[in-house]
Design a protein around this motif. Sequence first.
Motif, PDB file in Angstrom:
ATOM      1  N   GLY A 294       0.796  -1.219   0.000  1.00  0.00           N
ATOM      2  CA  GLY A 294       0.000   0.000   0.000  1.00  0.00           C
ATOM      3  C   GLY A 294       0.826   1.265   0.000  1.00  0.00           C
ATOM      4  N   SER A 295       0.432   2.212   0.840  1.00  0.00           N
ATOM      5  CA  SER A 295       1.032   3.544   0.832  1.00  0.00           C
ATOM      6  C   SER A 295       2.511   3.532   1.196  1.00  0.00           C
ATOM      7  N   LEU A 296       2.994   2.490   1.864  1.00  0.00           N
ATOM      8  CA  LEU A 296       4.419   2.425   2.190  1.00  0.00           C
ATOM      9  C   LEU A 296       5.281   2.254   0.943  1.00  0.00           C
ATOM     10  N   LEU A 297       4.686   1.749  -0.135  1.00  0.00           N
ATOM     11  CA  LEU A 297       5.447   1.517  -1.364  1.00  0.00           C
ATOM     12  C   LEU A 297       5.414   2.716  -2.296  1.00  0.00           C
ATOM     13  N   GLY A 298       4.649   3.767  -1.947  1.00  0.00           N
ATOM     14  CA  GLY A 298       4.537   4.931  -2.817  1.00  0.00           C
ATOM     15  C   GLY A 298       3.522   4.701  -3.921  1.00  0.00           C
ATOM     16  N   GLY A 299       3.519   5.593  -4.895  1.00  0.00           N
ATOM     17  CA  GLY A 299       2.578   5.462  -6.001  1.00  0.00           C
ATOM     18  C   GLY A 299       1.219   6.047  -5.674  1.00  0.00           C
ATOM     19  N   TYR A 300       0.220   5.666  -6.476  1.00  0.00           N
ATOM     20  CA  TYR A 300      -1.117   6.212  -6.329  1.00  0.00           C
ATOM     21  C   TYR A 300      -1.786   5.711  -5.055  1.00  0.00           C
ATOM     22  N   CYS A 301      -2.704   6.521  -4.543  1.00  0.00           N
ATOM     23  CA  CYS A 301      -3.573   6.100  -3.446  1.00  0.00           C
ATOM     24  C   CYS A 301      -4.800   5.464  -4.091  1.00  0.00           C
ATOM     25  N   ASP A 302      -4.751   4.154  -4.276  1.00  0.00           N
ATOM     26  CA  ASP A 302      -5.768   3.464  -5.065  1.00  0.00           C
ATOM     27  C   ASP A 302      -6.178   2.178  -4.358  1.00  0.00           C
ATOM     28  N   ARG A 303      -7.475   1.986  -4.188  1.00  0.00           N
ATOM     29  CA  ARG A 303      -7.983   0.834  -3.444  1.00  0.00           C
ATOM     30  C   ARG A 303      -7.604  -0.485  -4.103  1.00  0.00           C
ATOM     31  N   GLU A 306      -3.923  -1.250  -3.603  1.00  0.00           N
ATOM     32  CA  GLU A 306      -3.665  -1.720  -2.238  1.00  0.00           C
ATOM     33  C   GLU A 306      -4.051  -3.190  -2.086  1.00  0.00           C
ATOM     34  N   ARG A 307      -5.212  -3.543  -2.607  1.00  0.00           N
ATOM     35  CA  ARG A 307      -5.694  -4.919  -2.466  1.00  0.00           C
ATOM     36  C   ARG A 307      -4.795  -5.902  -3.224  1.00  0.00           C
ATOM     37  N   TYR A 308      -4.329  -5.504  -4.406  1.00  0.00           N
ATOM     38  CA  TYR A 308      -3.431  -6.376  -5.165  1.00  0.00           C
ATOM     39  C   TYR A 308      -2.142  -6.629  -4.391  1.00  0.00           C
ATOM     40  N   GLU A 309      -1.536  -5.560  -3.874  1.00  0.00           N
ATOM     41  CA  GLU A 309      -0.282  -5.716  -3.139  1.00  0.00           C
ATOM     42  C   GLU A 309      -0.485  -6.527  -1.863  1.00  0.00           C
ATOM     43  N   ALA A 310      -1.603  -6.285  -1.165  1.00  0.00           N
ATOM     44  CA  ALA A 310      -1.873  -7.025   0.069  1.00  0.00           C
ATOM     45  C   ALA A 310      -2.078  -8.511  -0.216  1.00  0.00           C
ATOM     46  N   GLU A 311      -2.785  -8.822  -1.284  1.00  0.00           N
ATOM     47  CA  GLU A 311      -3.023 -10.223  -1.630  1.00  0.00           C
ATOM     48  C   GLU A 311      -1.721 -10.922  -2.017  1.00  0.00           C
ATOM     49  N   LEU A 312      -0.868 -10.212  -2.749  1.00  0.00           N
ATOM     50  CA  LEU A 312       0.420 -10.781  -3.140  1.00  0.00           C
ATOM     51  C   LEU A 312       1.277 -11.075  -1.910  1.00  0.00           C
ATOM     52  N   ALA A 313       1.350 -10.117  -0.974  1.00  0.00           N
ATOM     53  CA  ALA A 313       2.144 -10.319   0.238  1.00  0.00           C
ATOM     54  C   ALA A 313       1.586 -11.469   1.070  1.00  0.00           C
ATOM     55  N   THR A 314       0.267 -11.558   1.171  1.00  0.00           N
ATOM     56  CA  THR A 314      -0.363 -12.619   1.959  1.00  0.00           C
ATOM     57  C   THR A 314      -0.053 -13.989   1.381  1.00  0.00           C
ATOM     58  N   TYR A 315      -0.159 -14.114   0.069  1.00  0.00           N
ATOM     59  CA  TYR A 315       0.128 -15.397  -0.582  1.00  0.00           C
ATOM     60  C   TYR A 315       1.593 -15.786  -0.394  1.00  0.00           C
ATOM     61  N   ASN A 316       2.487 -14.828  -0.602  1.00  0.00           N
ATOM     62  CA  ASN A 316       3.913 -15.140  -0.493  1.00  0.00           C
ATOM     63  C   ASN A 316       4.309 -15.517   0.930  1.00  0.00           C
ATOM     64  N   ALA A 317       3.661 -14.917   1.917  1.00  0.00           N
ATOM     65  CA  ALA A 317       4.009 -15.215   3.307  1.00  0.00           C
ATOM     66  C   ALA A 317       3.415 -16.536   3.778  1.00  0.00           C
ATOM     67  N   LEU A 318       2.189 -16.835   3.362  1.00  0.00           N
ATOM     68  CA  LEU A 318       1.471 -17.968   3.939  1.00  0.00           C
ATOM     69  C   LEU A 318       1.434 -19.205   3.051  1.00  0.00           C
ATOM     70  N   VAL A 319       1.663 -19.052   1.759  1.00  0.00           N
ATOM     71  CA  VAL A 319       1.569 -20.206   0.853  1.00  0.00           C
ATOM     72  C   VAL A 319       2.947 -20.517   0.277  1.00  0.00           C
TER      73      VAL A 319
END
Length: 462
Positions: A294-303, A306-319
């Motif tokens: 999300g906002s920690l990575l910079g770029g647009y403030c876009d919902r 944010e959801r794409y990045e969060a889903e990617l991080a969740t998958y990489n951490a847990l799967v």
Amino acid sequence: MGFEYDWLVVGDSDGAAHSASLAARWGARVAWILPQGETWRRRVCHELAIAQLRHSSSTADLAANWRLAEETTENLAILRSPATLALQGVDVRIGSVDFALQPHLQVRLREAQDLGLMRELRSRHYLLAPAPQPQIPPIQGLQETPYYHLNDLKPLLSGKLPQHLMIVGADPQGAVLAQTLARLGVSVQLLVGEPLVLPYEDPELGQRLQAHLEAAGVKVLSRTPVTQVRQIDDRIWVQAGSQALETDVLVLAEGWQGNLAGIGVDKLEIKCYGGRTGTSPNLETAQGGVYACGSLLGGYCDRELERYEAELATYNALVLPRDRLDYSSLPRIISTDPPIAAVGLTTPQAQRRFGDELVTLSLPLYQVDSCQRRGHLDGFAKLLVRPSGQIVGAHSLGDEAPRWIQAIAILMKQRSHIGNVATLPLPDRDLFDGFLRLWNQVWRQQHPQLHRLQQAWFDWRR
């Protein structure tokens, strides 16, 4: 001491809520820590209020418009409330946290209802997903001058609008606000330090948007960095380049950054570059086990971003930590009138990467049958294509631009040939038939022998 959780999410953003819910659906033990404050509600309410004003032709009751935005925000908040997430299996807590490394990586939580009690929580993996907050530029005199930013517009949008207003910054939401208020009769100046209104998008989009803003009555000043502001009596004076300008109200639109208030990360080995948190391609920070989005990575403030990045991080951490960050097929939508949408590379980026091999297919909307029938003639659509037929970028300004670009994004994600647009359930067949005609002309020029062979086949059949 064992792990209490598989996944501990910290922050009040759309990405945080999505990640916590997703991990719980996968069967992980999840905690979601919300810092105190109304950061998510405030941001969403502002977006809704501006969206409603875009469809209004009068300023008769701005207070009622704001109340409607607040009511809608509360309805949306129910969908991500602690009670709703708890039913999904998420342990939701509200308070401030500090990360600690000794004796092992953990968070120390001070809950809002009992600040005197500190609790230690340990998880296998952590996600930093704070809500975005506006960046405040280092302008001389700004601290002594009243101003608004994109997350603090309630006094402006719920009362009487000013006669004159100045917006400083190139964030897309600033352009949306400028166009909206200008159509309601406010004299708006938009100052950007960059050459174009949308410096990170295709130059043609920036040029077309500036024309629309000026047609709505916005005075756009590009290449005009603001160096000093002062309040004199009831007016605000702004030194912008070599010009001294005045206005009633000043609004800052310089972009966004992560709001780390109530989140102590100073002990973590996290590296920052120009205000952005450094991560690996799978979104893990330099502190092993801690991810960011999300906002920690910079770029647009876009919902959706944010959801794409969060889903990617969740998958990489847990799967499996195999998915890498890839924005190449993620649509970007800006809610101007008409809307702007884009996906993939801009023209300068594609030219630097592919040089003279790049093929540009551009269609003005007045040449598209369906746009003529709807009366939506002002705009364009453009595809950037490699000689192999792979689409590497798409850009459009027009009433149907978001739908067109989302369809193209599907092809880009599949790395499909441009000819496969004929196989999709497309939102506008006429537009994509136009692109196929343009591509056929390019193909004939690139493959004259095959074209002659094709003609010989039909000659033989005759």
